[in-house]
Design a protein around this motif. Structure first.
Motif, mmCIF file in Angstrom:
data_model
loop_
_atom_site.group_PDB
_atom_site.id
_atom_site.type_symbol
_atom_site.label_atom_id
_atom_site.label_comp_id
_atom_site.label_asym_id
_atom_site.label_seq_id
_atom_site.Cartn_x
_atom_site.Cartn_y
_atom_site.Cartn_z
ATOM 1 N N LEU A 80 0.822 -1.201 0.000
ATOM 2 C CA LEU A 80 0.000 0.000 0.000
ATOM 3 C C LEU A 80 0.862 1.259 0.000
ATOM 4 O O LEU A 80 0.519 2.257 -0.638
ATOM 5 N N ALA A 81 1.988 1.231 0.687
ATOM 6 C CA ALA A 81 2.913 2.371 0.668
ATOM 7 C C ALA A 81 3.449 2.597 -0.742
ATOM 8 O O ALA A 81 3.540 3.729 -1.213
ATOM 9 N N ASP A 82 3.810 1.510 -1.432
ATOM 10 C CA ASP A 82 4.280 1.622 -2.817
ATOM 11 C C ASP A 82 3.203 2.256 -3.696
ATOM 12 O O ASP A 82 3.488 3.069 -4.586
ATOM 13 N N HIS A 83 1.955 1.862 -3.447
ATOM 14 C CA HIS A 83 0.852 2.405 -4.244
ATOM 15 C C HIS A 83 0.692 3.904 -4.014
ATOM 16 O O HIS A 83 0.505 4.677 -4.968
ATOM 17 N N LEU A 84 0.798 4.348 -2.761
ATOM 18 C CA LEU A 84 0.668 5.775 -2.470
ATOM 19 C C LEU A 84 1.812 6.578 -3.084
ATOM 20 O O LEU A 84 1.607 7.691 -3.576
ATOM 21 N N ILE A 85 3.013 6.011 -3.068
ATOM 22 C CA ILE A 85 4.153 6.685 -3.708
ATOM 23 C C ILE A 85 3.876 6.862 -5.196
ATOM 24 O O ILE A 85 4.119 7.925 -5.780
ATOM 25 N N LYS A 86 3.357 5.825 -5.817
ATOM 26 C CA LYS A 86 3.046 5.872 -7.245
ATOM 27 C C LYS A 86 1.983 6.944 -7.535
ATOM 28 O O LYS A 86 2.131 7.752 -8.457
ATOM 29 N N LYS A 87 0.913 6.993 -6.734
ATOM 30 C CA LYS A 87 -0.147 7.970 -6.962
ATOM 31 C C LYS A 87 0.345 9.394 -6.691
ATOM 32 O O LYS A 87 -0.020 10.325 -7.401
ATOM 33 N N ALA A 88 1.188 9.556 -5.672
ATOM 34 C CA ALA A 88 1.727 10.882 -5.369
ATOM 35 C C ALA A 88 2.592 11.391 -6.516
ATOM 36 O O ALA A 88 2.535 12.571 -6.889
ATOM 37 N N ALA A 89 3.402 10.503 -7.100
ATOM 38 C CA ALA A 89 4.263 10.899 -8.215
ATOM 39 C C ALA A 89 3.439 11.285 -9.436
ATOM 40 O O ALA A 89 3.761 12.249 -10.135
ATOM 41 N N GLU A 90 2.359 10.554 -9.691
ATOM 42 C CA GLU A 90 1.514 10.849 -10.852
ATOM 43 C C GLU A 90 0.917 12.249 -10.758
ATOM 44 O O GLU A 90 0.770 12.940 -11.768
ATOM 45 N N LYS A 91 0.566 12.662 -9.551
ATOM 46 C CA LYS A 91 -0.089 13.962 -9.367
ATOM 47 C C LYS A 91 0.880 15.046 -8.889
ATOM 48 O O LYS A 91 0.449 16.144 -8.543
ATOM 49 N N GLU A 92 2.174 14.720 -8.850
ATOM 50 C CA GLU A 92 3.207 15.666 -8.432
ATOM 51 C C GLU A 92 2.975 16.157 -7.009
ATOM 52 O O GLU A 92 3.215 17.323 -6.677
ATOM 53 N N PHE A 93 2.479 15.266 -6.156
ATOM 54 C CA PHE A 93 2.378 15.552 -4.732
ATOM 55 C C PHE A 93 3.740 15.314 -4.088
ATOM 56 O O PHE A 93 4.524 14.486 -4.552
ATOM 57 N N THR A 94 4.017 16.014 -3.004
ATOM 58 C CA THR A 94 5.294 15.887 -2.315
ATOM 59 C C THR A 94 5.133 15.075 -1.036
ATOM 60 O O THR A 94 4.338 15.422 -0.169
ATOM 61 N N LEU A 95 5.912 14.000 -0.934
ATOM 62 C CA LEU A 95 6.023 13.203 0.284
ATOM 63 C C LEU A 95 7.379 13.496 0.910
ATOM 64 O O LEU A 95 8.396 13.461 0.214
ATOM 65 N N VAL A 96 7.433 13.775 2.208
ATOM 66 C CA VAL A 96 8.714 14.048 2.851
ATOM 67 C C VAL A 96 9.406 12.766 3.281
ATOM 68 O O VAL A 96 10.559 12.796 3.709
ATOM 69 N N SER A 97 8.738 11.637 3.192
ATOM 70 C CA SER A 97 9.349 10.336 3.461
ATOM 71 C C SER A 97 8.442 9.254 2.911
ATOM 72 O O SER A 97 7.312 9.526 2.491
ATOM 73 N N ARG A 98 8.930 8.046 2.905
ATOM 74 C CA ARG A 98 8.104 6.916 2.489
ATOM 75 C C ARG A 98 6.881 6.830 3.409
ATOM 76 O O ARG A 98 7.003 6.937 4.635
ATOM 77 N N PRO A 99 5.673 6.640 2.853
ATOM 78 C CA PRO A 99 4.488 6.527 3.705
ATOM 79 C C PRO A 99 4.616 5.373 4.692
ATOM 80 O O PRO A 99 5.104 4.304 4.348
#
Length: 256
Positions: free
Chosen positions: A82-101
């Motif tokens: 699920l963390a991998d999935h959120l990283i993928k969705k964040a990248a698609e929408k150019e959202f910024t994550l400050v660390s791995r979910p």
């Protein structure tokens, strides 16, 4: 294309293929249901700064005791998928994550089987938290804490909002929805940016956008119409204090 359109198909390929053999037909909460709600929560809790759109990096999935017992054996690998999935969705929408979910599963006594809650928060990562964070699309990250892009301090992000909708009447009464410069849709469908729990509201009922420093409300050919201060509208510039009615839900528009 919607923010998370095609999610069901991508999740079936991305997650269910790995977990399908681990779940019986008796399980009431499936991984793709959790993934959809995580993605929606990430979107709803985004915070907009001058140059970045931040999303939470910590999530808690609250399950009933029965569902927690069913999933407990696989919560570790499921959380990573699920963390991998959120990283993928964040990248698609150019959202910024400050660390791995970071995703954790907990149980709650008063939840009925089949029901679950997703909670989110922003968490400063520990010094070594980034070492195993694989950033998609060949983005690079240095050792130790380093955001994907330059950031402002997280506690100041909420100051970037300049308006909100306060639900005065309806199932969501008391809820306050903060508005940024991003155009957002409003309706009953769970892919809308603002989801209204009201069966008399259309799936995609209306949209709010900021144009020239002012907020505009547009009806999206809804079945029951959109009203501002008691009058039906197609498109209107909003003023602080305006009363918006969609179905049986009444919202107050406020500017800061």
């Amino acid at each position: 294309m919607g923010l998370f359109s095609g999610l069901e198909k991508s999740l079936e390929k991305y997650i269910e293929g790995f977990f399908k053999h681990k779940f019986s037909s008796q399980v009431r909460v499936q991984p793709h249901d959790i993934a959809k709600k995580l993605a929606r929560t990430m979107r709803d809790k985004r915070r907009v700064s001058v140059t970045n759109t931040y999303v939470p990096n910590r999530y808690r999935v609250v399950l009933s005791q029965e569902d927690f017992a069913d999933l407990q054996a696989v919560t570790g690998p499921l959380a990573e998928e699920l963390a991998d999935h959120l990283i993928k969705k964040a990248a698609e929408k150019e959202f910024t994550l400050v660390s791995r979910p970071r995703i954790e599963f907990i149980q709650q006594e008063n939840l009925q089987p089949g029901d679950f809650i997703v909670e989110s928060s922003y968490e400063m990562p520990e010094p070594d938290a980034q070492q195993n964070y694989e950033v998609p699309y060949e983005q690079e990250i240095t050792k130790g804490f380093q955001p994907i892009s330059d950031t402002a301090p997280l506690p100041n992000l909420q100051q970037r909002f300049s308006a909100s909708l306060l639900v005065e009447e309806g199932a969501d009464a008391g809820r306050e929805i903060f508005l940024s410069d991003i155009r957002c849709s409003l309706g009953r469908r769970d892919t809308c940016d603002i989801v209204i729990n009201d069966t008399s509201v259309s799936r995609r009922h209306a949209q709010i956008e900021r144009i020239g420093g002012r907020y505009w409300l547009t009806d999206l050919n809804s079945t029951n119409g959109t009203f501002v201060n008691g009058l039906p509208i197609e498109k209107i510039e909003l003023t602080s204090g305006d009363v918006i009615t969609v179905g049986n839900t009444v919202l107050i528009f406020k500017e800061f």
